[in-house]
Design an enzyme around this catalytic site. Structure first.
Site, PDB file in Angstrom:
ATOM      1  N   ASP A 264       3.871  75.139  42.303  1.00 50.58           N
ATOM      2  CA  ASP A 264       3.289  75.288  41.041  1.00 50.58           C
ATOM      3  C   ASP A 264       2.993  76.833  40.846  1.00 50.58           C
ATOM      4  O   ASP A 264       2.197  77.228  41.662  1.00 50.58           O
ATOM      5  CB  ASP A 264       2.355  74.483  40.884  1.00 50.58           C
ATOM      6  CG  ASP A 264       1.535  74.741  39.504  1.00 50.58           C
ATOM      7  OD1 ASP A 264       2.078  75.346  38.448  1.00 50.58           O
ATOM      8  OD2 ASP A 264       0.581  74.231  39.245  1.00 50.58           O
ATOM      9  N   HIS A 437      -4.588  74.549  37.365  1.00 57.36           N
ATOM     10  CA  HIS A 437      -3.463  75.110  38.050  1.00 57.36           C
ATOM     11  C   HIS A 437      -3.879  76.099  39.286  1.00 57.36           C
ATOM     12  O   HIS A 437      -4.994  76.683  39.247  1.00 57.36           O
ATOM     13  CB  HIS A 437      -2.411  75.753  37.421  1.00 57.36           C
ATOM     14  CG  HIS A 437      -1.711  74.866  36.443  1.00 57.36           C
ATOM     15  ND1 HIS A 437      -0.610  74.341  36.627  1.00 57.36           N
ATOM     16  CD2 HIS A 437      -2.100  74.819  35.225  1.00 57.36           C
ATOM     17  CE1 HIS A 437      -0.308  73.503  35.679  1.00 57.36           C
ATOM     18  NE2 HIS A 437      -1.313  73.826  34.730  1.00 57.36           N
TER      19      HIS A 437
HETATM   20 ZN   LIG Z   1       0.376  68.997  34.300  1.00 60.46          ZN
END
Ligand SMILES: [Zn+2]
Length: 636
Positions: A264, A437
Site C-alpha cells: 500500500d 494507511h
Molecule cells: Zn481501505
C-alpha cells in the site's frame, strides 16, 4: 506451522475443512436495484489521472493473449487498477495456467467525468480465461476494493470468493442491490485459514490494521516463490475494536524468503508513523467534554473504527445518536449484526424522537464532510434535510481530512455552517483524523520485516508509488528489483539466477513491456429518479443527445431572479418546434431559482447543481433523452 491453519479445498486431510460452494452461498435479495446500472467502455475522451507517469522508452504493446508455450514455470502479476490512482484496486496473480484475483474495487470519477457514477476495472483479459480463474480474495470491505464485485463476478464465471467476516457482510449488502448479479460463493476466512487452490498455489492470510475491521494481507505461495499483497494497511498497536498489529507474525512470514512484496502506497509521501486510532479517540473525548450543544459529525460511512469511538463517547457523556444517510445506516447495521460494532441499540434515536431530546443529549452522525453535493451535510446547510436544521449552539465536527480537489467545496460548506450559527471543528484545529494507511516509517518497518527479494508499490498515483520505491531502496532492496508499474503492465518471474552485490537471486523478475487492457470501464446510473448522477456524461452521449444552456441572472445579495431565464439548445431539440417544452423548462428554472436557501441565497454552485440535476431529470422525463445541461449563473 501448517497445524495452525485450517485448510480449504484439500480433500485428503481428515482435519481439514472442505470448501463447499453451496454451503455459504448467499441469497440474492429481492431488494430492487436503486439504479439501473449499465456499463460501457471508455471512449478514451477522459483525461487520465496518470499525469505523473514516467516516460516509458518503448511504447508498451497491448497483448490480450498469452502464448501458451510461454507460461511454463512463469509467475505473472498484473494490476488492473490502483497503480495510477487511489481506487479501482484489482490484482491478477497468474501461475502457469491458474489465475487468482485480489480485490475488485471501484474508483470515484474525476470532476471532468460528469455524470459518471464510478469506474470499475477492465476485465477483458479474463474473458476467454474464465476456466483458469480459481478464486477471488478480498482484502477488506472498502468500496475501492469491493465495489466492482456486482459488475464483474458474472463476467468471469463467478469463482469462489474468500474474505473476512466484516468484508463478507458488506459485500452481501452491496450485491443485494444488484438483481442481475450472480449468487456469490463467499467463504469467510480468518488469519488461521489456508486455502489450497491447487497443487501449485496456496493462499494464507495476515491480519493487518486499517480504518475498518477485518483487513487481511494475502500471501500467495507458488512453486517459484511467495507473494505478499498487503491490501490497505497501517501499523496500529492500539487500534479501536480490532486486534493490534502482529509484528511477530509479519517477521515470521519475512523469514520464509518472500519473492515479492506488493504494498500500500497511499501515504508513502508522508514522513513519520501513522497515529493510532485510539489516540484519535482520546482527542475526541477531550472535545466532547467541552461541548454543551448538539454535536453533528460528518464522516465517511466506511470509518467504522471512528464510528465505534463515537458510540463509546456517546455512552460516556449520556448522549444518544441519530444516524443520517443510507450508507452510514447500512454499514452500521452490518457491523453491529456481526458484532464488530458494539453498542446498545437503545442509544440510537429515531428521527421522530430527535426533537424531544435536550441539545446536550444529541449526537448526529452523517456523511458529506468532503462537501459532496447530495450528502447529509450539504442537504442540512441548504435547508433541504427533513429532520436536521442547524442552529446556534450546534458544533459540527469534520472528522476526515480534506481529499485533494475537494478544498473549495469544503470551504463553501463550512461558510454555510457558520452562517447558520454553528461552530466548526475540523481536522486542522484538532487532529481527529487518523489515516488508515501506513506512513513512511511504517512502510519501512513492513519492508524490513518482510525482506522481499522484489518490491512493487501499489494502490496510489504514480508519484506516490515512486516515493514508496525510494523508501524500498533506502531499506536495501536492490533498485533493479523494484518495479513501479502502470496499470495492466505485466511483471513476470521465472527461474534463473543473478547476483546483485553479494546477494544471489534464484528467481528472475522483470517489469515487461507487455500490457493487458486496463482502460476505464464507466458505470453510469441511468436510473430514472436518481437525481444525484444525472445528465452530463461523456462526449459520446453528448453527441447523441445534444446540450442545453440555461442562463439565469440573479441579484448577488438576495438571490432573486432578474428577468426571465434564457435557454439555448444545440443538437437537442429544434426550439421553434418545441415552444411548449421550452416554456415548461423555463418556468421550471424559475421555480428552482426561487426555491433558495434563505441563509445563503446566492450560492451559485448550489443553484447550478440544482438546475443541472432537476432540469436534466425534467427533460429526460419529457423526451427520454439526456442532453448535457449547462447552467450559467450571472450575478449582478
Ligand atoms: Zn481501505
Amino acid at each position: 506451522m501448517t497445524d495452525r491453519y485450517q485448510t480449504f479445498f484439500s480433500g485428503d486431510s481428515s482435519q481439514s475443512r472442505s470448501f463447499s460452494p453451496t454451503a455459504t452461498t448467499q441469497k440474492n435479495s429481492s431488494l430492487t436495484s436503486r439504479k439501473n446500472v449499465s456499463t460501457y467502455r471508455s471512449t478514451g475522451n477522459f483525461r487520465r489521472k496518470d499525469n505523473f507517469k514516467s516516460p516509458i522508452k518503448n511504447p508498451v504493446r497491448i497483448l490480450n493473449e498469452i502464448k501458451t508455450s510461454d507460461t511454463t514455470g512463469k509467475l505473472r502479476i498484473m494490476v488492473l487498477g490502483g497503480l495510477e490512482e487511489v481506487g479501482r484496486n484489482m490484482t491478477l496473480i497468474e501461475y502457469e495456467k491458474e489465475i487468482i484475483i485480489i480485490d475488485m474495487g471501484l474508483q470515484f470519477p474525476d470532476e471532468d467525468m460528469p455524470g459518471i457514477d464510478y469506474i470499475i476495472p477492465n476485465v477483458s483479459y479474463l474473458e476467454d480465461k474464465k476456466d483458469r480463474i480459481k478464486a477471488v480474495f478480498i482484502t477488506h470491505g472498502h468500496f475501492d476494493h469491493i465495489g466492482g464485485i456486482p459488475h464483474i463476478m458474472g463476467n468471469i464465471g463467478n469463482p469462489p470468493m474468500f474474505m473476512g467476516k466484516m468484508t463478507a457482510g458488506l459485500v452481501r449488502k452491496r450485491i443485494a442491490e444488484f438483481k442481475k448479479a450472480p449468487v456469490l460463493k463467499i467463504k469467510e476466512i480468518t488469519e488461521f485459514d489456508r486455502v489450497k487452490i491447487s497443487d501449485k498455489i496456496q493462499v494464507e492470510f495476515l491480519r493487518v490494521n486499517h480504518s475498518i475491521p477485518d483487513c487481511f494481507a494475502i500471501i500467495v505461495n507458488t512453486p517459484i516463490g511467495k507473494v505478499v499483497h498487503t491490501g490497505d494497511f497501517k501499523i496500529d498497536f492500539t487500534p479501536v475494536n480490532d486486534k493490534p498489529a502482529d509484528l511477530n507474525r509479519i517477521a515470521q512470514i519475512g523469514a520464509e524468503n518472500i519473492l515479492l512484496l506488493m504494498a500500500d502506497s497511499t501515504d508513502a509521501v508522508h514522513p513519520g508513523y501513522q497515529i493510532s486510532e485510539s489516540a484519535i479517540g482520546d482527542e475526541m473525548d477531550k472535545l466532547f467534554e467541552k461541548i454543551s450543544g448538539r454535536i453533528v459529525i460528518g464522516t465517511f460511512a466506511s470509518q467504522l473504527s471512528r464510528i465505534q469511538k463515537i458510540f463509546d463517547l456517546a455512552k460516556k457523556y449520556g448522549r444518544r445518536i441519530s444516524l443520517q444517510g443510507r450508507s452510514i445506516n447500512d454499514n452500521i447495521e452490518v457491523a453491529h449484526q456481526i458484532g464488530y460494532l458494539k453498542f446498545d441499540p437503545k442509544i440510537i434515536v429515531e428521527d421522530k424522537d430527535l426533537g424531544r431530546l435536550r441539545d446536550d443529549k444529541i449526537i448526529i452522525i452523517g456523511t458529506g464532510a468532503q462537501g459532496e453535493n447530495n450528502a447529509f451535510l450539504a442537504r442540512v446547510v441548504n435547508n433541504e434535510h427533513r429532520v436536521v436544521h442547524l442552529k446556534l449552539g450546534d458544533t459540527v465536527i469534520f472528522s476526515s481530512s480534506v481529499i485533494p480537489g475537494n478544498e473549495r467545496s469544503i470551504q463553501n460548506l463550512m461558510d454555510m455552517v457558520v452562517r447558520q450559527g454553528a461552530k466548526i471543528i475540523n481536522y486542522k484545529m484538532m487532529d481527529i483524523h487518523a489515516g488508515g494507511h501506513a506512513k513512511q516509517e511504517d512502510l519501512k518497518l513492513m519492508m524490513r520485516l518482510i525482506r522481499p527479494q522484489y518490491f512493487m508499490p501499489i494502490e496510489a498515483n504514480h508519484y506516490m508509488l515512486q516515493a514508496h520505491a525510494d523508501l524500498a531502496e533506502q531499506v536495501g532492496i536492490a533498485k533493479e528489483n523494484i518495479f513501479v508499474a502502470d496499470n495492466g503492465q505485466v511483471v513476470e518471474f521465472k527461474k534463473g539466477s543473478k547476483i546483485i552485490g553479494n546477494k544471489k537471486f534464484e528467481v528472475l523478475g522483470e517489469l515487461t513491456q507487455e500490457k493487458i487492457p486496463s482502460d476505464y470501464v464507466m458505470v453510469d446510473g441511468l436510473g430514472v429518479g436518481d437525481v444525484s448522477a444525472i445528465v452530463l456524461r461523456d462526449r459520446r452521449v453528448m453527441s447523441e443527445d445534444g446540450m442545453i444552456v440555461v442562463i439565469v441572472t440573479i441579484d448577488s445579495k438576495t438571490g432573486a431572479l432578474i428577468g426571465s431565464p434564457d435557454l439555448i439548445s444545440r443538437g437537442f431539440i429544434y426550439m421553434k418546434e418545441n415552444r411548449d417544452l421550452i416554456e415548461k423548462t423555463r418556468s421550471k428554472v424559475k421555480f428552482i431559482v426561487k426555491d433558495k436557501n434563505e441563509n445563503t441565497p446566492s450560492d451559485d454552485d448550489y443553484i447550478k447543481n440544482k438546475i443541472r440535476n432537476e432540469i436534466g431529470q425534467f427533460l429526460f422525463t419529457a423526451t427520454k433523452r439526456r442532453p448535457m445541461v449547462l447552467p450559467v449563473v450571472i450575478k449582478i
